[in-house]
Scaffold this active site. Structure first.
Site, short mmCIF file in Angstrom:
data_model
loop_
_atom_site.label_atom_id
_atom_site.label_comp_id
_atom_site.label_asym_id
_atom_site.label_seq_id
_atom_site.Cartn_x
_atom_site.Cartn_y
_atom_site.Cartn_z
N TYR A 138 0.84 -1.19 0.00
CA TYR A 138 0.00 0.00 0.00
C TYR A 138 0.88 1.25 0.00
O TYR A 138 0.58 2.24 -0.67
CB TYR A 138 -0.93 0.01 1.21
CG TYR A 138 -1.97 -1.09 1.17
CD1 TYR A 138 -3.08 -1.00 0.33
CD2 TYR A 138 -1.85 -2.21 1.98
CE1 TYR A 138 -4.03 -2.00 0.30
CE2 TYR A 138 -2.81 -3.23 1.95
CZ TYR A 138 -3.90 -3.11 1.11
OH TYR A 138 -4.84 -4.11 1.07
N ASN A 161 -12.50 -0.39 -5.16
CA ASN A 161 -12.26 -0.61 -6.58
C ASN A 161 -13.51 -1.23 -7.21
O ASN A 161 -13.91 -2.33 -6.82
CB ASN A 161 -11.05 -1.54 -6.74
CG ASN A 161 -10.80 -1.95 -8.18
OD1 ASN A 161 -11.32 -1.36 -9.11
ND2 ASN A 161 -10.00 -2.98 -8.34
N CYS A 169 -6.58 -5.07 -7.78
CA CYS A 169 -6.28 -4.61 -6.41
C CYS A 169 -5.84 -5.77 -5.52
O CYS A 169 -5.26 -5.53 -4.45
CB CYS A 169 -7.49 -3.89 -5.82
SG CYS A 169 -9.02 -4.83 -5.87
N HIS A 170 -6.07 -7.01 -5.95
CA HIS A 170 -5.62 -8.16 -5.15
C HIS A 170 -4.09 -8.26 -5.10
O HIS A 170 -3.55 -8.97 -4.26
CB HIS A 170 -6.22 -9.46 -5.69
CG HIS A 170 -5.84 -9.77 -7.10
ND1 HIS A 170 -6.53 -9.26 -8.18
CD2 HIS A 170 -4.83 -10.52 -7.62
CE1 HIS A 170 -5.97 -9.70 -9.30
NE2 HIS A 170 -4.94 -10.47 -8.99
N GLU A 196 -1.99 -16.63 -9.96
CA GLU A 196 -0.96 -15.87 -10.67
C GLU A 196 0.45 -16.31 -10.29
O GLU A 196 1.42 -15.79 -10.86
CB GLU A 196 -1.16 -14.37 -10.38
CG GLU A 196 -2.48 -13.85 -10.91
CD GLU A 196 -2.67 -12.35 -10.71
OE1 GLU A 196 -1.74 -11.70 -10.19
OE2 GLU A 196 -3.73 -11.83 -11.12
#
Length: 199
Positions: A138, A161, A169-170, A196
């Protein structure tokens, strides 16, 4: 209960209802009566509500966020002319399916960003720059947004979001490496990061 004046109505099969809904959605779109089309698509992180305007994808909502609440927000913020029209979301469904199958690393969908404004909008616009399989904190995102001390505001921007998954945003964590929060729940955030192959 008062009986129907024409007598009992025949039962309608689910498939027939789907055909009628699709026909209604097409007619509404052709007549310019629908400003927002939506569908609910299945995914490994649960059912996702996806909604689009003529400009592009405007909303993705997890079941945990409340699909009905998301539709009410769209009716207030965009237009009350919201209609279920799955065929208009076919490309969104296709790209999400490819992403969840591991065949897509970024989305090519046109986006309608009208729900992202001010500092939150600036932060949300930076999220796609975080590479697939990587994360940032962040604090790092606050610095990229030009306000290095606005860590809480960055967290708020991620939490609100309107296009999670597509606008990733993850991929944002706390500076100590812990997950932080996520609108879809921490299990969904873990699942997306695992998909991912990120840390």
């Amino acid at each position: 209960m008062t009986p129907h004046p024409l007598g009992p109505l025949p039962a309608v099969e689910a498939g027939t209802l789907d055909v009628l809904r699709d026909r209604l959605a097409r007619a509404a779109a052709d007549a310019g009566l629908a400003d927002v089309a939506y569908a609910v698509v299945d995914s490994p992180v649960g059912p996702l509500l996806v909604a689009a305007t003529e400009a592009g994808l405007v909303r993705v909502a997890f079941e945990a966020q409340g699909h009905d609440a998301a539709l009410e927000d769209l009716a207030r913020a965009v237009s009350p002319r919201v209609i279920r029209a799955p065929a208009r979301l076919d490309e969104v469904r296709r790209e999400l399916d490819q992403y969840f199958a591991g065949r897509r690393r970024q989305f090519d969908l046109p986006l309608d960003r009208r729900l992202s404004r001010g500092f939150r909008g600036r932060v949300q616009a930076l999220l796609p720059a975080i590479p697939f399989g990587r994360t940032c904190s962040y604090g790092e995102l606050a610095a990229l947004a030009g306000s290095p001390r606005a860590v809480r505001a960055v967290g708020s921007a991620c939490a609100t979001n309107p296009l999670p998954i597509v606008v990733p945003c993850h991929r944002v964590r706390r500076s100590d490496g812990s997950l932080g929060g996520y609108a879809g729940g921490l299990d969904a955030k873990r699942a997306l990061l695992a998909l991912e192959g990120g840390p």
